[in-house]
Design a protein around this motif. Structure first.
Motif, PDB file in Angstrom:
ATOM      1  N   ASN A 123      -5.320  19.265  -6.361  1.00 60.76           N
ATOM      2  CA  ASN A 123      -6.897  19.275  -5.951  1.00 60.76           C
ATOM      3  C   ASN A 123      -7.427  19.778  -4.558  1.00 60.76           C
ATOM      4  O   ASN A 123      -7.441  18.845  -4.090  1.00 60.76           O
ATOM      5  N   GLU A 155       2.350  10.676   0.929  1.00 59.46           N
ATOM      6  CA  GLU A 155       2.451  10.573   0.181  1.00 59.46           C
ATOM      7  C   GLU A 155       1.134  10.855  -0.801  1.00 59.46           C
ATOM      8  O   GLU A 155       1.028  11.340  -1.792  1.00 59.46           O
ATOM      9  N   ALA A 156      -0.080   9.969  -0.654  1.00 60.55           N
ATOM     10  CA  ALA A 156      -0.901   9.747  -1.298  1.00 60.55           C
ATOM     11  C   ALA A 156      -1.907  10.754  -0.924  1.00 60.55           C
ATOM     12  O   ALA A 156      -2.869  11.584  -2.104  1.00 60.55           O
ATOM     13  N   GLU A 171     -14.986  12.250   0.358  1.00 63.07           N
ATOM     14  CA  GLU A 171     -14.491  11.939  -0.704  1.00 63.07           C
ATOM     15  C   GLU A 171     -12.706  11.114  -1.027  1.00 63.07           C
ATOM     16  O   GLU A 171     -12.136  10.010  -1.431  1.00 63.07           O
ATOM     17  N   ILE A 178     -12.733   7.714   0.876  1.00 70.66           N
ATOM     18  CA  ILE A 178     -13.441   6.816   0.003  1.00 70.66           C
ATOM     19  C   ILE A 178     -12.117   6.454  -1.221  1.00 70.66           C
ATOM     20  O   ILE A 178     -11.970   5.872  -1.853  1.00 70.66           O
ATOM     21  N   ARG A 179     -11.762   7.486  -1.929  1.00 73.23           N
ATOM     22  CA  ARG A 179     -10.524   7.418  -3.311  1.00 73.23           C
ATOM     23  C   ARG A 179      -9.285   7.143  -2.649  1.00 73.23           C
ATOM     24  O   ARG A 179      -8.966   6.230  -3.177  1.00 73.23           O
ATOM     25  N   LEU A 180      -9.154   6.630  -1.402  1.00 75.17           N
ATOM     26  CA  LEU A 180      -7.899   6.269  -0.991  1.00 75.17           C
ATOM     27  C   LEU A 180      -7.847   4.973  -0.147  1.00 75.17           C
ATOM     28  O   LEU A 180      -6.892   4.523   0.532  1.00 75.17           O
ATOM     29  N   GLY A 181      -9.245   4.841   0.385  1.00 76.38           N
ATOM     30  CA  GLY A 181      -9.612   3.404   1.308  1.00 76.38           C
ATOM     31  C   GLY A 181      -9.457   3.679   2.648  1.00 76.38           C
ATOM     32  O   GLY A 181      -9.035   2.194   3.326  1.00 76.38           O
ATOM     33  N   MET A 234       0.907  -1.322  -0.020  1.00 77.29           N
ATOM     34  CA  MET A 234       0.044  -0.186   0.188  1.00 77.29           C
ATOM     35  C   MET A 234       1.050   1.435   0.084  1.00 77.29           C
ATOM     36  O   MET A 234       2.040   1.741   0.267  1.00 77.29           O
ATOM     37  N   GLU A 235       0.310   1.856  -0.519  1.00 72.08           N
ATOM     38  CA  GLU A 235       1.148   3.431  -1.031  1.00 72.08           C
ATOM     39  C   GLU A 235       0.692   4.278   0.307  1.00 72.08           C
ATOM     40  O   GLU A 235       0.022   4.655   0.934  1.00 72.08           O
ATOM     41  N   THR A 250      -2.345  13.993  -3.973  1.00 71.35           N
ATOM     42  CA  THR A 250      -3.482  13.747  -4.573  1.00 71.35           C
ATOM     43  C   THR A 250      -4.170  15.622  -4.302  1.00 71.35           C
ATOM     44  O   THR A 250      -4.518  16.346  -5.544  1.00 71.35           O
TER      45      THR A 250
END
Lengths: 387, 163
Positions: free
Chosen positions: B15, B6-7, B22, B25-28, B1-2, B11
């Motif tokens: 933005n 950093e994730a 959101e 959700i996107r990064l879990g 997993m990243e 991101t």
């Protein structure tokens, strides 16, 4: 005049995708948005395009050897060793093809004699079945199940085997379901394959787009390399669909026969694309990872949204598709997709385009920006509310 | 997993207005985890601000930007830091970088007109004790800034449905 057409060809059903494409094209409505494509939304990374341009500037516009540039074959072998721990000899075990699609076609033609049976797990990419028929083989369909997350089980495989079975096509990560096969799944399959002395055509075009563990190739399972035709390419991982760059690795004898067909039918893969592909393998790892992360975020977002809307959706760990169920709406996939297109101007592909057992599902592609996905999900939500 | 930090950074760098739920959700990961990590990153000074990319050329507001190469005499003990500080404290200065190569400091600044920028250079910058020379380059057109291409074409040229 006598019938000009081949009966074999006429009897092959046109792709279900084509039918839906025609409906969308006919509407010709700029308001229509689509989650229907099977190719990346990213541009090919600039350094790769630049290398293609440079090869043209240098006048590298001639045929390459039939099997493809030696340097490219060498880079492919380095890559497969580095990423997936399988070793091939670039001189005799690699062939550069015009996309993975050519590899599927000529692989089947090199292997099959009339009457040989080919086990094809569905839902799957649209070309395996017709190419099998064109090569004189007999497709034997295995219907994969949602309860198994659309993985192929050893039991399902075993049940489909007859004395005439010659080959299993193994398309994972899967288009259209997004399903993957992990190491233990593959080990179980390998055992059956070896027991019955079969071959495997493993279409791993989406290998880099795996979101759980790193992709495992069945060729790496002990005893499998000598019975595996490994197909991969640049289209999905490097966003290079239009370059038509694929490759196939396998035992010397099979690659030799495939190269023969390739030589007569194609001559060689496009030269410009081959030079660009070398650059992709040498310096493209970071691009692949960046795109993979973007897809991964979109994947989580879509699965979450479908569940919010109340559409069952198993979590897919590969490719760039989710495969939600529409069974609770009492409609066929085709009706659902057609009405969604007419009512909300959103194009998706009915699961049945990928095999009869895709009935009750839709293929949703997330090769779109998050902004587009949000807009599209808004339309699906609205549509479902009217049902 | 990243790595989650950093994730988040990669991101929101694209933005910064994305909402926390959101992003979660996107990064879990959970929303509180996101909020805590963001707070950490802010307090550590890793996240220094949330700015907006504006293409001023598309407005009727006049702005002129310039890059200025500055050669200076480094000072004993302080090296370049002291002179850099004297320059970056001017509010019209956008950025100051210490550079390797033919000159020492690269200063970018923004003004309403060529005249205003020139005046700043001749009145304020050149007159500083340690400044040996300056070379001012006005920006004529901005093609790409902070990874964003200013005139992007967003048209999707792919077939609408494909296998």
């Amino acid at each position: 005049m006598r019938n000009p057409l081949s009966e074999t060809i006429v009897n092959i059903k046109p792709s279900g995708i084509r039918k839906f494409f025609d409906i969308v094209a006919e509407m010709n409505d700029p308001e229509v948005i689509s989650l229907g494509v099977g190719e990346p939304d990213f541009d090919t990374p600039w350094h790769i395009r630049d290398e293609g341009i440079y090869s043209l500037e240098k006048g590298r516009t001639f045929y390459t050897s039939n099997a493809g540039l030696m340097e490219l074959r060498r880079e492919i072998c380095n890559y497969l060793k580095r990423r997936f721990n399988v070793e091939y000899d670039p001189r005799k075990q690699v062939l550069i093809t015009v996309g993975g699609s050519e590899a599927i076609d000529i692989g089947l033609r090199a292997i099959l004699d009339p009457g040989d049976e080919v086990i094809i797990p569905q839902p799957c990419y649209v070309s395996y079945e017709p190419c099998t028929i064109l090569a004189g083989g007999k497709p034997v369909i295995v219907n994969l199940k949602a309860e198994n997350e659309f993985r192929l089980t050893a039991k399902e495989l075993e049940d489909a085997i007859t004395p005439k079975t010659k080959l299993l096509i193994l398309p994972f990560p899967n288009n259209p379901t997004g399903a993957i096969m992990e190491r233990n799944d593959l080990e179980a399959i390998a055992e059956v394959i070896i027991k019955h002395d079969l071959l495997v055509m493993s279409d791993e075009i989406y290998a880099e787009l795996s979101y759980k563990e790193k992709h495992v190739t069945i060729a790496e399972i002990p005893g499998m390399k000598e019975r595996t035709i490994l197909i991969n390419g640049f289209s999905k991982a490097y966003a290079m669909t239009g370059w038509r760059m694929g490759y196939v690795c396998g035992p010397d004898a099979i690659i030799e026969q495939m190269t023969k067909i390739h030589q007569f039918a194609i001559m060689c893969a496009p030269t410009t694309s081959q030079y660009a592909a070398i650059e992709a393998l040498k310096n493209g790892d970071d691009d692949v990872e960046e795109m993979r992360r973007a897809y991964d975020q979109r994947r989580r977002y879509l699965v979450h949204e479908f569940r919010e809307i109340g559409m069952d959706c198993f979590e897919p760990f590969g490719a760039f598709y989710v495969f939600p169920s529409i069974q609770r709406f009492n409609m066929t996939s085709d009706e659902f997709a057609t009405r969604l297109l007419k009512d909300q101007k959103l194009a998706v592909v009915p699961g049945t385009a990928f095999g009869d057992c895709g009935e009750g599902f839709l293929r949703i592609s997330y090769a779109y920006s998050i902004e587009n996905l949000k807009k599209a999900m808004g339309r699906i939500r609205k549509f479902v509310e009217t049902l | 997993m990243e790595n989650i930090r950093e994730a988040i950074l990669t991101t929101i760098e694209k933005n910064s207005r994305i909402d926390l739920s959101e992003l979660a959700i996107r990064l879990g990961v959970s929303e509180p985890d996101i909020a805590n990590t963001l707070e950490e990153l802010e307090s550590e000074g890793v996240i220094c601000g949330y700015h907006t990319m504006i293409d001023w050329d598309k407005t009727s507001i006049d702005k002129v930007s310039a890059l200025i190469e500055v050669r200076v005499t480094p000072q004993r003990e302080e090296g370049f830091d002291r002179i850099a500080e004297r320059i970056y404290n001017y509010p019209e200065v956008n950025s100051v970088y210490l550079i390797s190569g033919g000159y020492d400091l690269l200063v970018t600044l923004e003004g309403k007109s060529l005249k205003e920028v020139s005046q700043f250079v001749s009145d304020k910058l050149s007159t500083l004790d340690t400044v040996i020379s300056t070379a001012t380059h006005f920006i004529l057109k901005r093609y790409k800034d902070h990874g964003t291409i200013m005139d992007t074409r967003t048209e999707d040229v792919r077939e609408k449905v494909s296998p």
